[in-house]
Design an enzyme around this catalytic site. Structure first.
Site, short mmCIF file in Angstrom:
data_model
loop_
_atom_site.label_atom_id
_atom_site.label_comp_id
_atom_site.label_asym_id
_atom_site.label_seq_id
_atom_site.Cartn_x
_atom_site.Cartn_y
_atom_site.Cartn_z
N THR A 96 0.83 -1.21 0.00
CA THR A 96 0.00 0.00 0.00
C THR A 96 0.86 1.25 0.00
O THR A 96 1.85 1.32 0.74
CB THR A 96 -0.84 0.02 1.28
OG1 THR A 96 -1.71 -1.09 1.24
CG2 THR A 96 -1.65 1.31 1.41
N ARG A 137 -13.52 -7.82 -0.09
CA ARG A 137 -12.64 -7.69 1.10
C ARG A 137 -12.13 -6.24 1.21
O ARG A 137 -11.72 -5.64 0.23
CB ARG A 137 -11.47 -8.65 0.98
CG ARG A 137 -10.47 -8.61 2.16
CD ARG A 137 -9.25 -7.82 1.81
NE ARG A 137 -8.24 -7.86 2.88
CZ ARG A 137 -7.19 -7.03 2.92
NH1 ARG A 137 -7.01 -6.13 1.99
NH2 ARG A 137 -6.34 -7.09 3.91
N VAL A 138 -12.19 -5.71 2.41
CA VAL A 138 -11.69 -4.35 2.66
C VAL A 138 -10.57 -4.43 3.68
O VAL A 138 -10.73 -5.07 4.72
CB VAL A 138 -12.82 -3.43 3.18
CG1 VAL A 138 -12.29 -2.04 3.50
CG2 VAL A 138 -13.95 -3.33 2.14
N GLY A 139 -9.44 -3.80 3.36
CA GLY A 139 -8.30 -3.81 4.29
C GLY A 139 -8.32 -2.59 5.20
O GLY A 139 -9.34 -1.90 5.34
N ASP A 140 -7.19 -2.30 5.79
CA ASP A 140 -7.08 -1.16 6.73
C ASP A 140 -6.98 0.19 6.01
O ASP A 140 -7.30 1.23 6.59
CB ASP A 140 -5.81 -1.32 7.58
CG ASP A 140 -4.57 -1.34 6.69
OD1 ASP A 140 -4.49 -2.20 5.79
OD2 ASP A 140 -3.70 -0.46 6.86
N GLY A 196 0.85 -3.26 5.47
CA GLY A 196 1.08 -4.60 6.03
C GLY A 196 -0.21 -5.38 5.96
O GLY A 196 -1.05 -5.15 5.08
N GLY A 227 -3.69 -5.86 6.63
CA GLY A 227 -4.79 -5.00 7.07
C GLY A 227 -5.57 -5.56 8.24
O GLY A 227 -5.93 -4.85 9.18
N1 ASP Z 1 -2.61 -3.01 4.21
C1 ASP Z 1 -3.06 -3.44 2.92
C2 ASP Z 1 -4.27 -4.30 3.05
O1 ASP Z 1 -4.34 -5.10 3.94
C3 ASP Z 1 -2.04 -4.19 2.16
C4 ASP Z 1 -0.64 -3.66 2.21
O2 ASP Z 1 -0.33 -2.68 2.85
O3 ASP Z 1 0.18 -4.27 1.55
O4 ASP Z 1 -5.13 -4.18 2.23
#
Ligand code: ASP
Length: 353
Positions: free
Chosen positions: A186, A214-217, A238, A240
């Site tokens: 990200t 799916r939704v991440g952080d 990282g 999420g």
């Molecule tokens: N944090 C992001 C997610 O989980 C992925 C990433 O940072 O690589 O969607």
């Protein structure tokens, strides 16, 4: 006589009020830590070209909102980054669903989109949403409908290269656990302009082969990003699902508000969450953070090897650092060498085998 004295008193009050105002204006203009400081920090080396563009704007007195949006769009538009914008890797149904967010640290306005498809620059849609009072976070078709109504550029974000990665992955063991990509994940940024305004923003295609929807952080305020111009801002990358468990970006800003330097705040937040997750769940996913405070001081921390970041301030030229977590939880930073930078680009652009 009496009338004279009253007039004098009123005059004195007016003058004192005037002086106070002048002092306040001067103080506002010269924020602690230096006159006209500006800066920008971002996750991963891939942000460097965007940060360079944003820095040019900040140096010329530009706005932190415009600078961060420009910087992130640069990363979104580059087809060889597999985890942001055009060229981002798809979900398990071979669709590129993108998450992005924007926060204004002056007004605390937040805008975000999640699982949005077929729009070129999700960060711009997020910023536009941040100006609304309600409906500031939109997902999937709702986000696309809004983007269409507002005239944002439509684009098929699935490249042939991304399809090739997908096909290759399908041939591999599908049972393999989903992981964020080490080295190109990200893009998350924090920005400070000369007027003292701070912003934070993110953009990502999330995890490769994620479930549809799916939704991440990254579009979640407080987890993937947070900014408060009175304190500072932070952004995360990282896994999420684990970053969310600690509302980690808000936690960093909270620690800075308590008086911690951004470096201490990042280290403390990462170390604590990493330890909690290991103690309660037996494992912690990848957690990496960047932060900058209102004085332009910055910090970063990680629980993985190989986390890179890009930073520039009024006092420091654009530099890509490799963060190294030491045994005791502290992080040290090494400037990326020319070989490392060249190798990075070479591997990003290498043909898909
Ligand atoms: N944090 C992001 C997610 O989980 C992925 C990433 O940072 O690589 O969607």
């Amino acid at each position: 006589m009496r009338a004279h004295r009253e007039k004098d008193v009123q005059k004195k009050i007016r003058i004192e009020g005037y002086m106070e105002n002048i002092e306040k204006t001067v103080k506002d203009e010269q924020r602690e830590g230096g006159d006209r400081m500006w800066g920008m920090i971002a996750t991963w080396r891939m942000a460097a070209e965007g940060v360079e563009k944003g820095a040019g704007m900040l140096k010329a007195g530009g706005d932190a909102g415009d600078a961060i949006e420009t910087a992130i769009r640069e990363v979104e538009d580059f087809p060889y980054y597999k985890s942001v914008g055009y060229g981002g890797l798809p979900n398990e149904e071979m669709e590129v669903e993108l998450d992005a967010a924007y926060m204004d640290g002056d007004t605390l306005d937040i805008g975000a989109v999640a699982a949005i498809k077929d729009y070129a620059n999700p960060v711009s849609v997020a910023r536009r949403l941040s100006r609304e009072n309600v409906n500031c976070v939109l997902v999937a078709e709702g986000a696309e409908k809004f983007a269409h109504k507002e005239g944002f550029e439509r684009k098929n974000m699935l490249t042939d290269r991304a399809k090739a990665f997908y096909r290759k992955r399908v041939q591999q063991d599908r049972a393999e656990e989903l992981k964020p990509y080490a080295g190109h994940d990200t893009v998350g940024m924090v920005c400070l302009d000369q007027a003292g305004k701070m912003t934070a923003a993110t953009s990502t295609s999330g995890l490769f082969m994620k479930k549809k929807g799916r939704v991440g952080d990254s579009p979640i305020a407080g987890s993937g990003f947070y900014a408060d111009s009175k304190v500072g801002g932070a952004s995360a990358t990282g896994l999420g699902e684990d970053l969310m468990k600690g509302c980690i970006s808000y936690e960093v800003v909270r620690l800075m508000k308590e008086g911690l330097h951004p470096q201490e705040a990042c280290e403390k937040a990462v170390e604590r969450l990493d330890a909690e997750l290991k103690a309660r769940r037996g494992a912690a996913g990848d957690l990496s953070l960047v932060a900058m405070d209102r004085e332009g001081r910055w910090g970063a921390a990680t629980n993985i090897q190989g986390f890179s970041l890009a930073v520039v301030t009024e006092a420091e030229e654009l530099t890509v650092y490799l963060a190294k977590r030491q045994e005791d939880g502290h992080c040290t930073f090494e400037k990326a060498s020319k070989e490392w930078m060249d190798d990075y680009m070479r591997t990003r652009m290498a043909p898909v085998e």
